[in-house]
Design an enzyme around this catalytic site. Structure first.
Site, mmCIF file in Angstrom:
data_model
loop_
_atom_site.group_PDB
_atom_site.id
_atom_site.type_symbol
_atom_site.label_atom_id
_atom_site.label_comp_id
_atom_site.label_asym_id
_atom_site.label_seq_id
_atom_site.Cartn_x
_atom_site.Cartn_y
_atom_site.Cartn_z
ATOM 1 N N THR A 57 0.842 -1.200 0.000
ATOM 2 C CA THR A 57 0.000 0.000 0.000
ATOM 3 C C THR A 57 0.873 1.244 0.000
ATOM 4 O O THR A 57 0.635 2.196 -0.766
ATOM 5 C CB THR A 57 -0.919 0.012 1.236
ATOM 6 O OG1 THR A 57 -1.728 -1.166 1.241
ATOM 7 C CG2 THR A 57 -1.818 1.234 1.228
ATOM 8 N N ASP B 188 -8.443 3.101 -0.825
ATOM 9 C CA ASP B 188 -7.236 3.777 -0.325
ATOM 10 C C ASP B 188 -6.739 4.865 -1.280
ATOM 11 O O ASP B 188 -5.543 4.956 -1.565
ATOM 12 C CB ASP B 188 -6.119 2.765 -0.067
ATOM 13 C CG ASP B 188 -6.404 1.882 1.132
ATOM 14 O OD1 ASP B 188 -7.502 1.968 1.692
ATOM 15 O OD2 ASP B 188 -5.517 1.088 1.514
ATOM 16 N N ASP C 104 -12.311 2.873 2.425
ATOM 17 C CA ASP C 104 -11.254 3.516 3.228
ATOM 18 C C ASP C 104 -10.502 4.565 2.407
ATOM 19 O O ASP C 104 -9.278 4.673 2.489
ATOM 20 C CB ASP C 104 -10.258 2.465 3.736
ATOM 21 C CG ASP C 104 -10.929 1.329 4.485
ATOM 22 O OD1 ASP C 104 -12.035 1.523 5.006
ATOM 23 O OD2 ASP C 104 -10.329 0.236 4.553
ATOM 24 N N TRP D 184 -9.561 1.459 11.554
ATOM 25 C CA TRP D 184 -8.429 0.677 11.051
ATOM 26 C C TRP D 184 -7.499 0.277 12.193
ATOM 27 O O TRP D 184 -6.984 -0.832 12.229
ATOM 28 C CB TRP D 184 -7.686 1.515 10.008
ATOM 29 C CG TRP D 184 -6.489 0.872 9.395
ATOM 30 C CD1 TRP D 184 -6.266 -0.458 9.203
ATOM 31 C CD2 TRP D 184 -5.358 1.554 8.854
ATOM 32 N NE1 TRP D 184 -5.049 -0.654 8.583
ATOM 33 C CE2 TRP D 184 -4.477 0.562 8.353
ATOM 34 C CE3 TRP D 184 -5.002 2.893 8.735
ATOM 35 C CZ2 TRP D 184 -3.261 0.887 7.759
ATOM 36 C CZ3 TRP D 184 -3.791 3.218 8.127
ATOM 37 C CH2 TRP D 184 -2.932 2.224 7.653
#
Length: 522
Positions: free
Chosen positions: A287, A340, A361, A430
């Site tokens: 990520t 994301d 998210d 999270w």
């Protein structure tokens, strides 16, 4: 409580053990360490510290210096050990996570060093920010191995020790400051010709006055943003450095590193100047590394640019922009992705009049970030569930969180006809101390009546802080919201004011110099 026997028997931690006798008495060590969340870790390392030059601890500020230096010493040792682990990586995915950790350890050492370096002017609020970021870096190191499906690598285990030491410093330093508004570290400056209001005037000025001009047609100094950033790295001085990126679609991944401070990227506007990439966890990246544009150098300003990741929803985490730049600003920028999209990674950040698109998210991270007058658009997700935020605070003493103020949350065009079949939530936790507030923001009918979504069972539901204050719109009713211990319908102006630009990110002391409009209070 930490299991010390397990913690200290791993062979790769052997280099952390000292043979010198501590310069502090056992009673002194116990007294001061009892004020930390991890007293056993504190006692162990203080008792192993060399006796030479040990100054007496007279007050909390003296103890803070000791605690910070312990964290710094062991962060450096962990970083040195980390470099030796590269040959042990078993595949490319594990190597990718390892490379992230190396970069993160270097930034961590720099953040901790800044808090004790006499040459760096800083307040207790600055120190809390940088120590918070240092802890976030180590958590990200661990998360990177999870991203690539590796759970038995020693790197994440190695970072635990340093994390405990940093948590101790956060607890001690928090007692020395009660506000984030005492920011003293901004040195950015701003060119007079860069004005925030008149787009045509800005374009005409930028073409002749910017330090570097990027244009795909060859009419500038460089054809790629990366080449311009590399050239900026060779400049002399540390003042504001403006890179003007003319309209066009730039397919590249851009990294603005730690040493590149006070960089500004100014484009021709949202949807006109576009930087786009397609890295993703589904495609083999972490990520952290998937960001189309990653900014680490402090004092960054982005204006009039769209940051995009085209990996698509099926490839899971795919970041358009990641900012770990302290005192960074994004004005009239676009962020486009799915899961994301916008990684508000660490430190203090401000977003004004920006457009943010995503599904899962899509505003996430562990910075202290304030969004003001922004448009947040939820897209149509494959699994029919959207979560707007996923804030990542892991320690109750980190001064981090996401504050969305005077903005709008609505459906993107691809979701407008399917709102009834998609559940869209304001966020989910999270990490254990996740903190997010929506204040005076328009929430359209797409928001599920419960408002917030659990991450995994009862995880973090009592330790998080989620708040709503005077929101409007069809999705703003709190009548059927979750009943978690950490959820708050904020009714006090005093409580809500903690999450404003002036209080939460100390904006009054550094935003005026950027020429970007902002509202300090509610």
């Amino acid at each position: 409580m930490v299991n010390l026997r397990l913690l200290f028997t791993c062979s790769f931690l052997a280099t952390f053990i000292f043979t010198a006798v501590s310069g502090y008495s056992t009673a002194e060590i116990k007294t001061w360490c009892s004020q930390t969340p991890y007293p056993q870790i504190c006692e162990y390392y203080m008792s192993q510290s060399p006796s030479n030059g040990a100054a007496p601890i007279k007050d909390k500020s003296d103890f803070l210096k000791v605690a910070v230096n312990l964290a710094l010493e062991h962060a450096k040792r962990a970083m040195d050990s980390a470099y030796t682990l590269g040959p042990k990586c078993r595949n490319q995915r594990e190597k990718a996570a390892w490379e992230d950790c190396l970069a993160l350890y270097e930034v961590t050492v720099g953040k901790i060093t800044a808090t004790v370096d006499p040459a760096v002017k800083n307040s207790a609020a600055d120190a809390q920010t940088w120590l918070s970021a240092a802890l976030t870096n180590l958590e990200t190191c661990r998360d990177g191995f999870i991203d690539v499906g590796v759970t038995d690598n020693v790197m994440p285990m190695m970072s635990n020790n340093v994390s405990y030491l940093i948590s101790n410093t956060l607890a001690v330093n928090k007692g020395l400051t009660s506000t984030n508004s005492q920011t003293t570290s901004y040195t950015g400056g701003f060119p007079d010709w860069v004005k925030s209001g008149d787009r045509k005037l800005l374009q005409s000025s930028a073409a002749s006055k910017a330090d570097i001009v990027v244009a795909q047609d060859g009419s500038g100094d460089y054809k790629t943003v990366t080449d311009a950033v590399n050239a900026a790295g060779k400049r002399t001085g540390s003042g504001r450095y403006v890179i003007y990126v003319k309209g066009g679609v730039y397919e590249e991944n851009v990294n603005i590193g730690t040493s590149l401070k006070n960089i500004m990227l100014v484009g021709d506007g949202i949807g006109k100047t576009i930087i786009t990439g397609s890295l993703s966890v589904g495609g083999g990246s972490t990520t952290f590394k998937s960001a189309t544009v990653a900014v680490v150098g402090d004092g960054f300003i982005g204006q009039g640019i769209t940051f995009r990741n085209t990996a698509g929803a099926a490839n899971h985490q795919a970041v358009a922009l990641r900012s770990g730049s302290d005192l960074s600003v994004f004005y009239q920028c676009g962020f486009e992705g799915y899961q994301d999209t916008l990684y508000v990674y660490s430190d203090r950040q401000f977003y004004r009049e920006c457009d943010i698109y995503g599904t899962v998210d899509f505003i996430f991270g562990n910075s202290a970030a304030v969004f003001q007058n922004c448009n947040i658009y939820a897209r149509n997700p494959p699994n029919k569930v959207n979560t707007i935020t996923a804030q990542g605070r892991t320690d109750p003493n980190q001064n981090t969180g996401i504050s969305i103020h005077d903005s709008k949350v609505t459906a993107a065009s691809d979701l407008e006809g399917s709102v009834s079949s998609v559940k869209t939530y304001l966020g989910r936790p999270w990490k254990e101390y996740s903190r997010t507030v929506f204040m005076k923001t328009f929430l359209d009918s797409l928001i599920n009546p419960a408002g917030w979504l659990a991450w995994d069972g009862s995880f973090a539901l009592n330790t998080l802080y989620y708040g709503e204050y005077l929101n409007t719109g069809a999705g703003a009713s709190t009548a059927n919201r979750v009943t978690w211990g950490g959820y708050h319908v904020i009714t006090s102006e005093t409580e809500a004011s903690q999450f404003t630009v002036g209080s939460f990110i100390g904006g009054d002391s550094w935003l005026p110099a950027t020429n970007v409009p902002f509202t300090s209070g509610l």
